[in-house]
Design a protein around this motif. Structure first.
Motif, PDB file in Angstrom:
ATOM      1  N   THR A  42      -6.837   0.898  -7.002  1.00 39.91           N
ATOM      2  CA  THR A  42      -7.399  -0.125  -5.994  1.00 39.91           C
ATOM      3  C   THR A  42      -6.145  -0.997  -5.420  1.00 39.91           C
ATOM      4  O   THR A  42      -6.218  -1.209  -3.995  1.00 39.91           O
ATOM      5  CB  THR A  42      -8.316  -1.006  -6.689  1.00 39.91           C
ATOM      6  N   VAL A  43      -5.150  -1.224  -6.077  1.00 36.23           N
ATOM      7  CA  VAL A  43      -4.274  -2.204  -5.694  1.00 36.23           C
ATOM      8  C   VAL A  43      -3.334  -1.363  -4.931  1.00 36.23           C
ATOM      9  O   VAL A  43      -3.026  -1.604  -3.798  1.00 36.23           O
ATOM     10  CB  VAL A  43      -3.436  -2.627  -6.720  1.00 36.23           C
ATOM     11  N   ILE A  44      -3.009  -0.167  -5.291  1.00 35.56           N
ATOM     12  CA  ILE A  44      -2.364   1.013  -4.468  1.00 35.56           C
ATOM     13  C   ILE A  44      -3.085   1.029  -3.042  1.00 35.56           C
ATOM     14  O   ILE A  44      -2.487   1.081  -1.745  1.00 35.56           O
ATOM     15  CB  ILE A  44      -2.088   2.290  -5.031  1.00 35.56           C
ATOM     16  N   ILE A  46      -4.966  -1.067  -1.565  1.00 39.07           N
ATOM     17  CA  ILE A  46      -5.142  -2.296  -0.591  1.00 39.07           C
ATOM     18  C   ILE A  46      -3.548  -2.629  -0.039  1.00 39.07           C
ATOM     19  O   ILE A  46      -3.390  -2.968   1.178  1.00 39.07           O
ATOM     20  CB  ILE A  46      -5.135  -3.415  -1.564  1.00 39.07           C
ATOM     21  N   ILE A  47      -2.524  -2.210  -0.804  1.00 42.79           N
ATOM     22  CA  ILE A  47      -1.164  -2.118  -0.418  1.00 42.79           C
ATOM     23  C   ILE A  47      -0.906  -1.404   0.762  1.00 42.79           C
ATOM     24  O   ILE A  47      -0.502  -1.532   1.871  1.00 42.79           O
ATOM     25  CB  ILE A  47      -0.130  -1.960  -1.505  1.00 42.79           C
ATOM     26  N   ASN A  48      -1.549   0.090   0.543  1.00 47.34           N
ATOM     27  CA  ASN A  48      -1.489   1.018   1.618  1.00 47.34           C
ATOM     28  C   ASN A  48      -2.158   0.556   2.933  1.00 47.34           C
ATOM     29  O   ASN A  48      -1.581   0.659   4.200  1.00 47.34           O
ATOM     30  CB  ASN A  48      -1.866   2.257   1.229  1.00 47.34           C
ATOM     31  N   PHE A  50      -2.527  -2.714   3.954  1.00 51.96           N
ATOM     32  CA  PHE A  50      -1.980  -3.695   4.342  1.00 51.96           C
ATOM     33  C   PHE A  50      -0.406  -3.056   5.067  1.00 51.96           C
ATOM     34  O   PHE A  50      -0.060  -3.778   6.400  1.00 51.96           O
ATOM     35  CB  PHE A  50      -1.492  -4.661   3.361  1.00 51.96           C
ATOM     36  N   ILE A  51       0.056  -2.206   4.648  1.00 51.58           N
ATOM     37  CA  ILE A  51       1.420  -1.637   5.105  1.00 51.58           C
ATOM     38  C   ILE A  51       1.062  -1.051   6.549  1.00 51.58           C
ATOM     39  O   ILE A  51       1.763  -0.888   7.537  1.00 51.58           O
ATOM     40  CB  ILE A  51       2.076  -0.706   4.153  1.00 51.58           C
ATOM     41  N   SER A  52      -0.058  -0.080   6.409  1.00 54.91           N
ATOM     42  CA  SER A  52      -0.323   0.716   7.694  1.00 54.91           C
ATOM     43  C   SER A  52      -0.841  -0.386   8.705  1.00 54.91           C
ATOM     44  O   SER A  52      -0.555  -0.008   9.933  1.00 54.91           O
ATOM     45  CB  SER A  52      -1.383   1.534   7.349  1.00 54.91           C
TER      46      SER A  52
END
Length: 89
Positions: A42-44, A46-48, A50-52
């Motif tokens: 889930t954290v990965i 969400i980070i993906n 935000f980055i995209s």
């Protein structure tokens, strides 16, 4: 369809019995591992996201579709619109 449902139900009951046979300490450990893996994924994700979405070149480009023949669209092209079928009548 009933046979498939029975097979799945049998598999689920078998896995549930296998889970109940495990010691409580092992059940807790495996639950923590599965939950930790879920949180990690889930954290990965969400980070993906935000980055995209944070990139400045995050714009959708719309272009004309290439490769469509204008001949088939024209009404007075002189072509016959019948389809030749290979089936016997």
């Amino acid at each position: 369809m009933k046979k498939l449902r029975d097979t799945i139900e049998h598999y689920v009951l078998e896995m549930e019995n296998h889970w109940k046979v495990l010691p409580v300490a092992k059940q807790r450990f495996l639950t923590k591992v599965f939950f930790g893996g879920y949180v990690f994924l889930t954290v990965i994700a969400i980070i993906n996201i935000f980055i995209s979405t944070g990139q400045k070149n995050n714009a959708m480009s719309t272009n004309h579709i290439e490769g469509i023949s204008k001949e088939s669209i024209e009404k007075g092209s002189g072509r016959d619109n019948t389809v030749n079928s290979t089936t016997k009548e």
